[in-house]
Design a protein around this motif. Structure first.
Motif, PDB file in Angstrom:
ATOM      1  N   VAL A 117      30.641  37.140  75.347  1.00 31.38           N
ATOM      2  CA  VAL A 117      29.458  37.814  75.883  1.00 31.38           C
ATOM      3  C   VAL A 117      28.266  37.454  75.001  1.00 31.38           C
ATOM      4  N   PRO A 118      27.202  36.873  75.566  1.00 26.02           N
ATOM      5  CA  PRO A 118      26.034  36.546  74.744  1.00 26.02           C
ATOM      6  C   PRO A 118      25.301  37.800  74.298  1.00 26.02           C
ATOM      7  N   VAL A 119      24.899  37.811  73.044  1.00 26.64           N
ATOM      8  CA  VAL A 119      24.117  38.917  72.492  1.00 26.64           C
ATOM      9  C   VAL A 119      22.754  38.347  72.109  1.00 26.64           C
ATOM     10  N   ILE A 120      21.756  38.712  72.895  1.00 28.72           N
ATOM     11  CA  ILE A 120      20.433  38.103  72.763  1.00 28.72           C
ATOM     12  C   ILE A 120      19.497  39.075  72.045  1.00 28.72           C
ATOM     13  N   GLY A 121      18.915  38.616  70.949  1.00 27.71           N
ATOM     14  CA  GLY A 121      17.985  39.451  70.199  1.00 27.71           C
ATOM     15  C   GLY A 121      16.554  39.246  70.668  1.00 27.71           C
ATOM     16  N   TYR A 122      15.628  40.046  70.104  1.00 24.78           N
ATOM     17  CA  TYR A 122      14.214  39.945  70.450  1.00 24.78           C
ATOM     18  C   TYR A 122      13.490  39.053  69.450  1.00 24.78           C
ATOM     19  N   GLY A 123      12.700  38.139  69.961  1.00 24.16           N
ATOM     20  CA  GLY A 123      11.873  37.302  69.095  1.00 24.16           C
ATOM     21  C   GLY A 123      12.669  36.371  68.215  1.00 24.16           C
ATOM     22  N   THR A 124      13.792  35.883  68.695  1.00 23.30           N
ATOM     23  CA  THR A 124      14.627  34.977  67.906  1.00 23.30           C
ATOM     24  C   THR A 124      15.041  33.788  68.751  1.00 23.30           C
TER      25      THR A 124
END
Length: 248
Positions: A17-24
């Motif tokens: 499962v992709p875990v997408i952060g903010y501003g990265t």
């Protein structure tokens, strides 16, 4: 990944499962595991119209990861919980060893240079003897495997409540993971040799095995390179109370 139990073998199938952060620019991955049977349908039983037996292996495998943290007030509930912990630990470690070999070759003495495992409470503490077992299967000695494991693992204690510091009866654990019990006995023997060499008392609140029970938290403190709480005040409580004998 295949994970073997005395009564059956299951396939641990990964789902990422992709875990997408903010501003990265980086995307992390959360790997989940689902158990499947090696053979999902017994055709002979199905053709004989024994439909429950035809799907017995499928249901038995899928039950392991169907619902985590099952009620463990019964013998079977405890066995299912141990199976869950073992599958998730073993499958993850087998995959780490697989990817290590692809990237770095077969010199497993360097494993700790590239992999770190944080044990979040005692639920994944079975990873300690399992990594040792897997490394010994690759030809390493127990002592070399233990040292690699200690470099790989660190332990975060999540609660000071004694009921949350897992203790498993040896006969129960052996009924699910007999090979792990052999390794845990080796870890316990090593611990006692260490205490003797230090001139320290072999005490109940330090022992890996005591009164025919495996104390997972004690093993997690002994066989890792660091132990901490979830906050500074929690770590202080561990030093002052829960693991005071270890801190001494």
């Amino acid at each position: 990944m295949k994970v073997k139990f005395p009564d059956h073998t299951v396939l641990a199938v990964p789902y990422d499962v992709p875990v997408i952060g903010y501003g990265t620019e980086n995307v992390g991955t959360l790997r989940l595991w689902q158990c499947e049977a090696e053979e999902e349908l017994d055709f002979n039983a199905f053709n004989n119209q024994d439909y429950l037996r035809a799907l017995e292996a499928k249901n038995k495998a899928e039950d392991i990861t169907r619902v985590l943290y099952p009620n463990d007030s019964t013998w079977e509930g405890k066995r299912l919980r141990i199976k869950q912990q073992y599958v998730l630990s073993s499958a993850s470690l087998q995959d780490m060893l697989r990817t290590f070999k692809i990237a770095h070759g077969d010199d497993l003495s360097r494993f700790a240079e590239f992999y770190a495992v944080q044990l979040n409470d005692t639920h994944p503490a079975m990873s300690i003897p399992e990594l040792i077992r897997l490394l010994m299967q690759e030809g390493l000695t127990f002592e070399d495997a233990f040292q690699i494991g200690r470099d790989v693992f660190a332990y975060t204690n999540h609660t000071v409540m004694q009921e949350a510091l897992e203790k498993w009866d040896l006969p129960l654990l052996a009924s699910v993971c007999p090979e792990l019990v052999k390794i845990i006995r080796k870890i316990d023997a090593r611990f006692k040799r260490d205490m003797k060499a230090l001139g320290a008392e072999v005490r109940r609140d330090r022992c890996v095995i005591w009164e025919n029970q495996v104390h997972m938290a004690q093993m997690a403190v002994y066989a890792t390179h660091a132990t901490n709480g979830v906050a500074e005040i929690h770590s202080q409580i561990l030093k002052d109370d829960v693991f005071h004998a270890w801190y001494e």
